[in-house]
Design a protein around this motif. Structure first.
Motif, PDB file in Angstrom:
ATOM      1  N   CYS A  57      74.181  48.109  74.532  1.00 30.48           N
ATOM      2  CA  CYS A  57      74.583  47.385  73.061  1.00 30.48           C
ATOM      3  C   CYS A  57      76.173  47.078  72.823  1.00 30.48           C
ATOM      4  N   SER A  83      69.700  46.041  68.328  1.00 29.59           N
ATOM      5  CA  SER A  83      68.051  45.918  68.144  1.00 29.59           C
ATOM      6  C   SER A  83      67.984  45.640  69.397  1.00 29.59           C
ATOM      7  N   GLU A  84      66.590  45.807  69.998  1.00 32.36           N
ATOM      8  CA  GLU A  84      66.377  45.541  71.832  1.00 32.36           C
ATOM      9  C   GLU A  84      67.013  45.728  72.365  1.00 32.36           C
ATOM     10  N   CYS A  85      67.992  46.828  72.203  1.00 33.25           N
ATOM     11  CA  CYS A  85      68.627  47.070  73.971  1.00 33.25           C
ATOM     12  C   CYS A  85      68.143  48.077  74.567  1.00 33.25           C
ATOM     13  N   SER A  86      69.058  48.201  76.393  1.00 37.47           N
ATOM     14  CA  SER A  86      68.479  49.072  76.723  1.00 37.47           C
ATOM     15  C   SER A  86      69.136  49.245  77.603  1.00 37.47           C
ATOM     16  N   GLY A  91      70.699  53.130  75.169  1.00 39.28           N
ATOM     17  CA  GLY A  91      70.571  52.125  75.163  1.00 39.28           C
ATOM     18  C   GLY A  91      71.246  50.944  74.094  1.00 39.28           C
ATOM     19  N   CYS A  92      71.212  52.200  72.685  1.00 33.01           N
ATOM     20  CA  CYS A  92      71.797  50.846  71.786  1.00 33.01           C
ATOM     21  C   CYS A  92      73.288  51.491  72.166  1.00 33.01           C
ATOM     22  N   CYS A 110      64.996  50.537  70.892  1.00 31.44           N
ATOM     23  CA  CYS A 110      66.765  50.621  71.834  1.00 31.44           C
ATOM     24  C   CYS A 110      65.561  51.246  72.783  1.00 31.44           C
ATOM     25  N   CYS A 141      62.472  54.338  69.065  1.00 31.57           N
ATOM     26  CA  CYS A 141      63.797  54.127  69.880  1.00 31.57           C
ATOM     27  C   CYS A 141      63.020  55.902  71.243  1.00 31.57           C
TER      28      CYS A 141
END
Length: 186
Positions: A57, A83-86, A91-92, A110, A141
């Motif tokens: 992110c 949210s929802e990052c990879s 991931g975040c 994440c 996570c």
């Protein structure tokens, strides 16, 4: 990109704030070499860095776009959701030089995953530099790789991390040699 010498504030209006959604096509933000970024009431979603890359992110580095190591960037995130990052690492948020402060925010869903190497820091990765998280929640996570996984929520390499009044729940590290389902400090 928020580049060397830039000082940028993004502030969402009202209670709902603003949303920056990368739709899994790229990272949401890259902050480099001495830049300053403040995010207030902003929702960051679905950032993705490719396999082996870091900062799904938000990627923060003390190296500028020309490849020179320089001033430390500063990122401050307040009253936000990520949210929802990879990515393979972070991931975040991933920090490879610089300082990131997160205040009163939520990091959720994440992940760090990799086919080619270890997965480190499903939520936050600190290679070097510093991260401070205050009055926030990190949930759901994961770090997963058959080449090793560490820090489902937070991974700290040679940098520093401060977590104060912050809750970590439902974190996991999964793979051939998992370490630190919630937090791993190497």
């Amino acid at each position: 990109n928020v580049s060397t010498g830039m000082n940028l504030t993004l502030e969402g209006e009202g209670n709902d704030g603003a949303t920056l959604d990368a739709g899994t096509a790229s990272r949401v933000l890259v902050v480099e070499g001495g830049a300053r970024l403040t995010l207030r009431r902003v929702h960051l979603a679905r950032g993705r860095a490719g396999d082996g890359a870091w900062g799904g992110c938000v990627a923060v580095s003390d190296v500028d776009s020309g490849g020179a190591r320089g001033l430390q960037p500063l990122v401050r995130i307040e009253d936000a959701t990520i949210s929802e990052c990879s990515a393979a690492r972070g991931g975040c948020v991933a920090v490879e030089g610089g300082l990131v402060e997160v205040w009163r925010s939520v990091v959720s869903r994440c992940s760090a995953s990799s086919q080619a190497g270890p997965a480190l820091g499903g939520g936050v990765y600190v290679g070097w530099g510093s991260v401070a998280v205050y009055d926030s929640d990190i949930s759901d996570c994961t770090a997963a790789s058959n080449a090793g996984a560490a820090g489902g929520s937070v991974f700290v390499g040679s940098g520093t991390a401060t977590l104060a009044n912050t809750t970590i729940v439902n974190a996991s590290a999964v793979g051939s040699t998992p370490c630190g389902g919630g937090v791993d400090v190497s």
